[in-house]
Design a protein around this motif. Sequence first.
Motif: not given
Length: 401
Positions: A200-208, A311-316, A351-358
């Motif tokens: 399977t192929l998993t693809q997810v786009t996030l902001s860093h 992350a892909s499952y969480a966004k999906h 969390t999906l916030n890649l620069t936050g405190p969590t």
Amino acid sequence: MRTTELRCAQNIGAQFRALWLIQGRRRVVDTGAEAILASKGIKAVDPKEIFSPAYHKEREVIDFPPLPGQQAMEPVEPNKQPCFVFNNSFSPVAVVPQVQLLTNSLVQTSLPDSILGNAVDNTAEEDERVKEAILHAHLLDSHQEKLPKVLDVINNPGWRFKREYGIPLKRKNKSLTYQLLLLLDQIFPEGASRHLVEDTLTQVTLSHSDRLMQLKLRAAFILSSPKPLSAIVSPSEVRSLDGQPLPDIYPLSPFVNCRVWKNYSLNDAYGVGSSRVHPHTIFIHHNEPRMRGKEEHFHALSLLHGFAHAASYAKHFGKTSDEDLIAQPVVVQVVHTNGCQYHISAFQLNTLNLTGPTKNIFWTQPWETLFSSCTYHATKPTLEGYNPRVFSLLKGVYANA
């Protein structure tokens, strides 16, 4: 005794350097062609003028009409913002600390109790069946393919070895994992309600920060269950880890050794398209004959795969806010193997916030070697150095719910 001619072996590298030295001394001979052309009124042009960028003109683009029954394709324009794409060929330079900065994760140097508590000792029958699975995957499979070329640049530089036929490494890993999963299904009754998805192929786009990153990774198997894995760390404990710092790899950037793409798609994809099943364990196969790095690279790639699938499952399925993730975090287990070494780990996405405190949390331990050698000795299949600890840990991973 007949005398034979003595032939001395020549080093290819030395011959090339000697030829390069001789040919490098040659000079261009004036053949008089330019004077003959000038006498006939033909002007000779300097090649530097032709190949300079100022001489290039806009090439004429011819639009051919579409064929009958075929729709005209619109030109694809590159995106304005470049994207850092991480795929299966990515090799982290700073190993685990680099991936920690990319995924905003903390690392624990031991597996959680939910896995270790279920990792019971194997019975004699289970060990025998595991040995049979190893022999069948590596030696007794009747499938034959032309194997990749063998290169020995140190001992035999420039030598072409004879191409051999055998079982490719990708088939060995997939066959062994599949047989071990069949054995685990027979041991635990939970296997009847679980699903297995292959390749399977998993693809997810996030902001860093101010950059765009895309994880485009492929898994050999995804084991899903009707119920999600329970959280390993409670929300209060996750909040208590907010002050812990991430490692510093300055002057390197977390995106070092990553390709930058301008033609990319923002569509996210997950290997399991149903909301009734949840990710349980991700099986990653390293199908290359040589390791690009050491054990730390193996651990870093396990962390990257675990984060990508969670992350892909969480966004999906719409779990994109920090509050929802902390209240119901996504937990996945990762089994990463190259056929002999097994690295077992767990990942909790908070969390999906890649620069936050969590922070997200990753549990790991040193890899375990399943066997040391599996070859033919005197035409007899022989397995040496079998380690029962690997299958014991796999039972702990499979029994976790």
